[in-house]
Design an enzyme around this catalytic site. Structure first.
Site, PDB file in Angstrom:
ATOM      1  CG  LEU A 357      -8.738  12.001  -7.228  1.00 46.42           C
ATOM      2  CD1 LEU A 357      -9.721  11.277  -8.407  1.00 46.42           C
ATOM      3  CD2 LEU A 357      -9.848  13.027  -6.578  1.00 46.42           C
ATOM      4  N   GLY A 358      -5.570   9.747  -4.697  1.00 45.03           N
ATOM      5  CA  GLY A 358      -5.350   8.629  -3.592  1.00 45.03           C
ATOM      6  C   GLY A 358      -4.140   8.203  -4.198  1.00 45.03           C
ATOM      7  N   GLY A 360      -1.768   4.313  -3.408  1.00 47.62           N
ATOM      8  CA  GLY A 360      -1.858   3.013  -2.690  1.00 47.62           C
ATOM      9  C   GLY A 360      -0.868   2.163  -3.196  1.00 47.62           C
ATOM     10  N   GLY A 361      -0.998   0.760  -2.837  1.00 51.58           N
ATOM     11  CA  GLY A 361      -0.236  -0.237  -3.449  1.00 51.58           C
ATOM     12  C   GLY A 361      -0.167  -0.378  -4.827  1.00 51.58           C
ATOM     13  CG  PHE A 362      -2.347  -2.109  -7.211  1.00 51.71           C
ATOM     14  CD1 PHE A 362      -1.526  -3.071  -7.804  1.00 51.71           C
ATOM     15  CD2 PHE A 362      -2.732  -2.601  -6.046  1.00 51.71           C
ATOM     16  CE1 PHE A 362      -1.370  -4.394  -7.651  1.00 51.71           C
ATOM     17  CE2 PHE A 362      -2.747  -4.150  -5.665  1.00 51.71           C
ATOM     18  CZ  PHE A 362      -1.930  -5.009  -6.483  1.00 51.71           C
ATOM     19  N   GLY A 363      -0.301   2.191  -7.187  1.00 51.38           N
ATOM     20  CA  GLY A 363       0.097   3.511  -7.914  1.00 51.38           C
ATOM     21  C   GLY A 363      -1.034   4.551  -7.304  1.00 51.38           C
ATOM     22  CB  VAL A 365      -6.346   7.407  -8.154  1.00 54.76           C
ATOM     23  CG1 VAL A 365      -7.526   7.742  -9.218  1.00 54.76           C
ATOM     24  CG2 VAL A 365      -6.284   5.775  -8.123  1.00 54.76           C
ATOM     25  CG  ASP A 487      -7.843  -6.126  -4.818  1.00 56.23           C
ATOM     26  OD1 ASP A 487      -8.039  -6.410  -3.711  1.00 56.23           O
ATOM     27  OD2 ASP A 487      -7.165  -5.075  -5.113  1.00 56.23           O
TER      28      ASP A 487
END
Ligand SMILES: *[C@@H]1O[C@H](CO)[C@@H](O)[C@H](O)[C@H]1NC(C)=O
Ligand SMILES: *[C@@H]1O[C@H](CO)[C@@H](O)[C@H](O)[C@H]1NC(C)=O
Ligand SMILES: *[C@@H]1O[C@H](CO)[C@@H](O)[C@H](O)[C@H]1NC(C)=O
Ligand SMILES: *[C@@H]1O[C@H](CO)[C@@H](O)[C@H](O)[C@H]1NC(C)=O
Ligand SMILES: *[C@@H]1O[C@H](CO)[C@@H](O)[C@H](O)[C@H]1NC(C)=O
Length: 678
Positions: A357-358, A360-363, A365, A487
């Protein structure tokens, strides 16, 4: 007295009693339980008696004929009436190789030398030239193992037929017997190298011929005959007939044996003692042909291949199983909501790219469907290194998993797999707020999908902001511990099917006891939402969440990013400038095209500025923010907004920022002045 002389005597007696017309007086009976000492048989052709006692009519050489007759003639016709007769015999046809031939026959003939007899399908009975000739005087019951090519009208390659002067059977049936209990027909393979018993009975007065066969192993005679046919044998039979057997081989060959034989006229033949049957020589194992060798080689190749494939399969399976295996550390068991890695692996089809799905910086999804519940979930995979950090992280995540609030994305579960932490959330069908504001998911790891979404109305925006504020109040005050989200930003606000907001991504959240000092941590957050004091103190507080929420308020109302990615303009400063110019509402999102409540827009922008104040203690609490947003508290005339000298800050390199006592020079501005500026 020899058997022959006794028969001669019988014949004599018959002649004597002719006047009485009692054919029964001609009764003749004999029985051979094995043929060891059978002096009364005349054999010809390939027929011989083997040492074991079996009568061999042919061996398995090609084109043989063999006959065996009871040596003395048997009176069969008295005063043109056929005498009833009955016979039982056990035969055995042994085939070497795949197909054998041709079969044997019980025969009653006017002569021991059969006229024009031929091998192959003629079974040594007759020949091509005299089939059907009425001068043949041959009656036979054939046990045929080969179907002649349409010549003789044969039922199949394994049949029993009744032949009258011809090999075109008067009646023919596939070899079988009927069971006594349910009358079922059971096929009997004639050439199966098993002893088979046959019974042939003829009722001279009723002119009924019965033929019955059954495997000798059945031990009994089936009650219902295989063939029961009205046949007048009087044109066939002469007064003296010879009874016996005939067999032939052709291009196809079998060994034909008769093991026992019982015969009687004018009565039922004596039963054969099956326990005394002679053994037939075992057929030698055929030498392996080339094709057999090829077959064996092919089979062993195939077997090897199958084993190799199986081994590879097993190796893959073991590897996959090892990959999916749970390596549980003891502490993991203490935390609820733990999901097996295998389940998550299956839910995401093995973390397939199509389910992404997406990222980013935190892994990454992934979207997944949990097999057990059928629920669609979003699975965030975070890679980390360092077991200690992971352990704390899991502890916090697990306790966060117990939180329930309608404005917080529910953590369904978690899983640690090697260096990966997997967090399972509810799937939010409408994607992230950021996607709705700016048209794409951007670099954020929104837990949801974002096709080009429709522009949010002002009412929707306000409802979303109230929802997020309510969620933050719960985190800060409503939970057993203080939870600092750390965040708060548009990409972490997810929208449900009804566009209600849920704050998600607790990946950075910190917990501490109510009333306790928050611990110093690594400075994390998102540029533009990060409270300035964080870089100095390193302590995430509820006030730093408020700062983040301030950014969100301004962003939602203005439709602009906290820091414009192109111009680098800082949103707080930009909105403040409008306020200073006394035209705060001008900062509203132009795309709303006038469709908004001015008072509400002003409230949101004013609150956004109030939350974005540099001094943490100057910011309102989330509870106060909530009250303002819900109209439970009026904007106070003398509320003081404190701004830092934002011009002196390089937002582009916030991480290297050293925040000094410049806060002392913070500009002050009253709510009153804001109002006057309208
Ligand atoms: C088969 O029988 C025939 C005729 O009796 C004989 O010539 C031949 O040798 C026999 N073959 C074998 C293999 O016993
Ligand atoms: C039948 O066989 C007899 C004796 O072999 C012969 O004389 C006669 O011609 C045959 N009849 C027919 C129709 O073939
Ligand atoms: C073969 O059998 C069919 C039906 O049973 C019969 O009509 C036909 O005449 C037979 N043919 C011969 C040559 O006997
Ligand atoms: C032939 O079989 C029928 C039917 O089973 C039976 O009624 C009859 O008695 C039998 N006849 C002989 C001679 O075995
Ligand atoms: C069988 O024999 C009878 C005489 O016993 C005869 O009437 C009948 O036509 C024959 N059937 C066949 C098919 O040969």
């Amino acid at each position: 007295m020899s058997l022959e002389s006794s028969i001669a005597l019988l014949r004599h007696l018959t002649v004597l009693t002719l006047v009485a017309l009692v054919p029964s007086s001609a009764a003749l009976s004999f029985i051979y339980n094995g043929f060891q000492h059978a002096a009364d048989l005349s054999l010809d052709g390939s027929a011989s008696i083997l040492r074991g006692g079996a009568l061999q009519l042919t061996n398995d050489s090609n084109n043989l004929m063999g006959h065996a007759f009871f040596a003395a003639p048997v009176p069969m016709l008295v005063n043109k009436a056929v005498i009833s007769f009955s016979t039982a015999f056990v035969f055995d046809i042994v085939t070497v190789g795949r197909s054998g031939g041709h079969g044997l026959a019980f025969v009653v003939a006017a002569s021991k030398v059969l006229p024009g007899a031929s091998d192959e399908q003629y079974l040594g009975l007759l020949g091509k030239g005299n089939l059907g000739n009425s001068s043949n005087h041959v009656f036979a019951v054939e046990l045929d193992t080969v179907q002649a090519n349409g010549l003789l009208n044969e039922t199949n390659a394994n049949h029993v037929g009744v032949d009258l002067n011809s090999l075109v059977s008067n009646v023919s049936e596939p070899a079988a017997y009927f069971t006594d209990d349910d009358g079922r027909s059971v096929s009997v393979p004639l050439g199966s190298a098993q002893p088979i018993q046959a019974w042939v009975d003829y009722d001279g007065s009723a002119k009924v011929l019965n033929v019955t066969i059954a495997p000798a192993s059945l031990q009994t005679r089936p009650r219902r005959p295989l063939i029961s046919q009205v046949i007048d044998l009087s044109p066939i039979f002469k007064e003296d007939m010879y009874v016996g057997f005939s067999a032939a081989t052709g291009k196809l060959a079998s060994s034909h044996y008769v093991l026992a034989w019982s015969f009687r006229t004018d009565g039922v033949a004596q039963a054969i003692d099956l326990s005394r049957l002679p053994k037939v020589p075992k057929a030698p194992a055929p030498p392996p042909s080339t094709s057999t060798i090829i077959k064996i080689v092919a089979l062993s190749c195939a077997a090897t291949l199958v084993m190799v494939v199986a081994a590879i399969g097993a190796a893959f399976w073991l590897r996959r199983r090892a990959a999916l295996a749970e390596t549980l550390e003891e502490w993991e068991l203490d935390h609820p909501h733990r999901l097996p890695y295998k389940e998550l692996y299956k839910a995401t089809k093995g973390f397939k790219n199509s389910e992404l799905l997406g990222a980013g910086g935190f892994g990454q999804v992934y979207r997944g469907v949990l097999r057990r519940s059928g629920n669609t979930v979003a699975i965030r995979r975070i890679s980390s290194n360092g077991s200690q950090g992971m352990r704390e992280f899991v502890a916090e995540v697990a306790s966060l998993g117990r939180m329930r609030h309608r404005n917080l994305v529910e953590l369904r579960g978690w899983c640690k797999h090697g260096q990966d932490l997997l967090l399972v959330y509810d799937f939010m069908p409408n994607g992230s707020l950021e996607a709705h504001l700016f048209g794409s998911a951007g670099a954020g790891a929104g837990v949801g999908v974002s096709p080009s979404p429709a522009l949010l109305t002002w009412e929707q925006r306000l409802r979303i902001l109230r929802g997020v504020a309510s969620g933050l109040v719960y985190l800060h005050e409503g939970w057993e511990q203080v939870v600092v989200h750390r965040d708060v930003k548009a990409s972490n606000v997810l929208l449900g099917a009804d566009m209600s907001a849920r704050l998600g991504d607790f990946g950075l959240a910190r917990l501490y006891e109510h009333g306790a000092e928050p611990a110093t941590t690594r400075v994390v957050g998102t540029l533009g939402y990060m409270a300035p004091e964080l870089t100095v103190t390193g302590k995430a507080t509820t006030a730093s969440d408020v700062f983040g929420f301030g950014g969100l308020l301004l962003e939602v109302a203005s439709g602009r990013r906290p820091i414009d990615p192109i111009t680098g303009v800082n949103l707080v400063r930009w909105v403040r400038d409008h306020g200073v110019k006394g035209d705060l509402v001008r900062a509203v999102d132009e795309r709303l095209d006038g469709w908004y409540d001015k008072e509400e827009v002003r409230l949101v922008l004013w609150l956004g500025l109030a939350c974005s104040q540099w001094r943490p203690e100057a910011r309102p609490s989330m509870r106060q923010v909530c009250q303002y947003l819900n109209g439970e508290e009026e904007m106070q005339e003398d509320a003081v907004l404190v701004f830092s000298d934002v011009d002196s800050i390089d937002f582009g390199s916030l991480t290297s920022l050293t925040w000094s006592s410049s806060c002392q020079s913070c500009a002050t501005m009253s709510a009153g002045s804001l109002r006057r500026g309208r």
